[in-house]
Design a protein around this motif. Structure first.
Motif, PDB file in Angstrom:
ATOM      1  N   VAL A 294      58.178 106.308 -10.158  1.00 13.41           N
ATOM      2  CA  VAL A 294      58.018 105.156 -10.687  1.00 13.41           C
ATOM      3  C   VAL A 294      57.553 103.661 -10.189  1.00 13.41           C
ATOM      4  N   LEU A 295      57.126 102.855 -10.585  1.00 14.80           N
ATOM      5  CA  LEU A 295      55.504 102.294 -10.667  1.00 14.80           C
ATOM      6  C   LEU A 295      55.641 101.152 -10.087  1.00 14.80           C
ATOM      7  N   LEU A 296      55.690 100.898  -8.836  1.00 10.08           N
ATOM      8  CA  LEU A 296      55.791  99.842  -8.265  1.00 10.08           C
ATOM      9  C   LEU A 296      54.868  98.902  -7.474  1.00 10.08           C
ATOM     10  N   SER A 297      55.420  97.750  -7.670  1.00 12.94           N
ATOM     11  CA  SER A 297      54.699  96.406  -7.179  1.00 12.94           C
ATOM     12  C   SER A 297      53.511  96.512  -6.050  1.00 12.94           C
ATOM     13  N   GLU A 298      52.526  95.349  -5.211  1.00 15.04           N
ATOM     14  CA  GLU A 298      52.083  95.230  -3.502  1.00 15.04           C
ATOM     15  C   GLU A 298      53.867  94.549  -3.538  1.00 15.04           C
ATOM     16  N   ARG A 299      54.667  93.808  -4.015  1.00 12.89           N
ATOM     17  CA  ARG A 299      55.912  93.560  -3.790  1.00 12.89           C
ATOM     18  C   ARG A 299      56.858  94.716  -2.576  1.00 12.89           C
ATOM     19  N   ARG A 300      56.589  96.148  -3.098  1.00 20.22           N
ATOM     20  CA  ARG A 300      57.560  96.494  -2.514  1.00 20.22           C
ATOM     21  C   ARG A 300      57.228  97.222  -1.241  1.00 20.22           C
ATOM     22  N   ILE A 301      55.556  96.685  -0.527  1.00 21.45           N
ATOM     23  CA  ILE A 301      55.339  97.613   0.330  1.00 21.45           C
ATOM     24  C   ILE A 301      55.953  96.615   1.127  1.00 21.45           C
ATOM     25  N   ARG A 302      56.817  98.221   1.752  1.00 20.92           N
ATOM     26  CA  ARG A 302      57.569  98.074   3.072  1.00 20.92           C
ATOM     27  C   ARG A 302      56.666  97.855   5.107  1.00 20.92           C
ATOM     28  N   ALA A 303      55.814  98.580   5.153  1.00 21.01           N
ATOM     29  CA  ALA A 303      55.412  99.075   6.480  1.00 21.01           C
ATOM     30  C   ALA A 303      53.511  99.280   5.690  1.00 21.01           C
ATOM     31  N   LEU A 304      52.567  98.738   6.773  1.00 19.38           N
ATOM     32  CA  LEU A 304      51.198  99.277   6.427  1.00 19.38           C
ATOM     33  C   LEU A 304      50.343  99.577   7.926  1.00 19.38           C
ATOM     34  N   ARG A 305      50.452 101.079   8.502  1.00 18.46           N
ATOM     35  CA  ARG A 305      49.815 100.363   9.984  1.00 18.46           C
ATOM     36  C   ARG A 305      48.639 101.711   9.416  1.00 18.46           C
ATOM     37  N   ASN A 306      47.942 101.703   9.943  1.00 18.67           N
ATOM     38  CA  ASN A 306      46.431 102.408   9.965  1.00 18.67           C
ATOM     39  C   ASN A 306      46.430 103.153  11.966  1.00 18.67           C
ATOM     40  N   THR A 307      46.315 104.538  11.494  1.00 17.59           N
ATOM     41  CA  THR A 307      46.591 105.275  12.905  1.00 17.59           C
ATOM     42  C   THR A 307      44.838 105.697  13.146  1.00 17.59           C
ATOM     43  N   ASP A 308      45.355 106.337  14.211  1.00 18.63           N
ATOM     44  CA  ASP A 308      44.260 107.667  14.085  1.00 18.63           C
ATOM     45  C   ASP A 308      44.424 108.643  12.778  1.00 18.63           C
ATOM     46  N   THR A 309      45.307 109.030  12.465  1.00 17.84           N
ATOM     47  CA  THR A 309      45.424 110.066  11.144  1.00 17.84           C
ATOM     48  C   THR A 309      45.140 109.393   9.831  1.00 17.84           C
ATOM     49  N   GLY A 310      44.951 108.698   9.755  1.00 12.61           N
ATOM     50  CA  GLY A 310      44.880 107.860   8.450  1.00 12.61           C
ATOM     51  C   GLY A 310      45.773 106.709   7.976  1.00 12.61           C
ATOM     52  N   VAL A 311      45.787 105.576   7.048  1.00 15.01           N
ATOM     53  CA  VAL A 311      47.246 104.737   6.924  1.00 15.01           C
ATOM     54  C   VAL A 311      48.103 105.644   6.836  1.00 15.01           C
TER      55      VAL A 311
ATOM     56  N   GLU B 285      60.085 105.687   0.114  1.00 20.82           N
ATOM     57  CA  GLU B 285      58.878 106.814  -0.031  1.00 20.82           C
ATOM     58  C   GLU B 285      57.530 106.303   0.921  1.00 20.82           C
ATOM     59  N   LYS B 286      57.315 107.223   1.860  1.00 24.51           N
ATOM     60  CA  LYS B 286      56.378 106.715   3.015  1.00 24.51           C
ATOM     61  C   LYS B 286      55.103 108.318   2.355  1.00 24.51           C
ATOM     62  N   ILE B 287      54.132 107.324   2.608  1.00 19.02           N
ATOM     63  CA  ILE B 287      52.970 108.160   1.933  1.00 19.02           C
ATOM     64  C   ILE B 287      51.956 107.467   3.036  1.00 19.02           C
ATOM     65  N   SER B 288      51.054 108.494   3.022  1.00 24.78           N
ATOM     66  CA  SER B 288      49.915 108.417   4.338  1.00 24.78           C
ATOM     67  C   SER B 288      48.147 109.228   3.528  1.00 24.78           C
TER      68      SER B 288
END
Length: 57
Positions: free
Chosen positions: A13-30, A42-45
């Motif tokens: 499924v193709l999603l736009s940036e409007r579908r972002i629900r959380a965005l966090r910068n951590t020591d292990t990545g984004v 869907e959670k992506i690292s």
């Protein structure tokens, strides 16, 4: 734009940036949480420190 493999749809499924629900910068990545149109989250690292993930073709 983001592409996720949605288990509810059983396809990509193709999603736009409007579908972002959380965005966090951590020591292990984004950490990115995207919500599909059906409600599946869907959670992506990603980033340089994130573990490599297999992307189906």
């Amino acid at each position: 734009m983001f592409v996720i493999d949605c288990p509810t749809h059983g396809s990509r499924v193709l999603l736009s940036e409007r579908r972002i629900r959380a965005l966090r910068n951590t020591d292990t990545g984004v950490l990115l949480a995207l919500e599909c149109y059906c409600g599946h989250v869907e959670k992506i690292s990603t980033g340089r420190r994130a573990p490599a993930r297999h992307v189906p073709e």
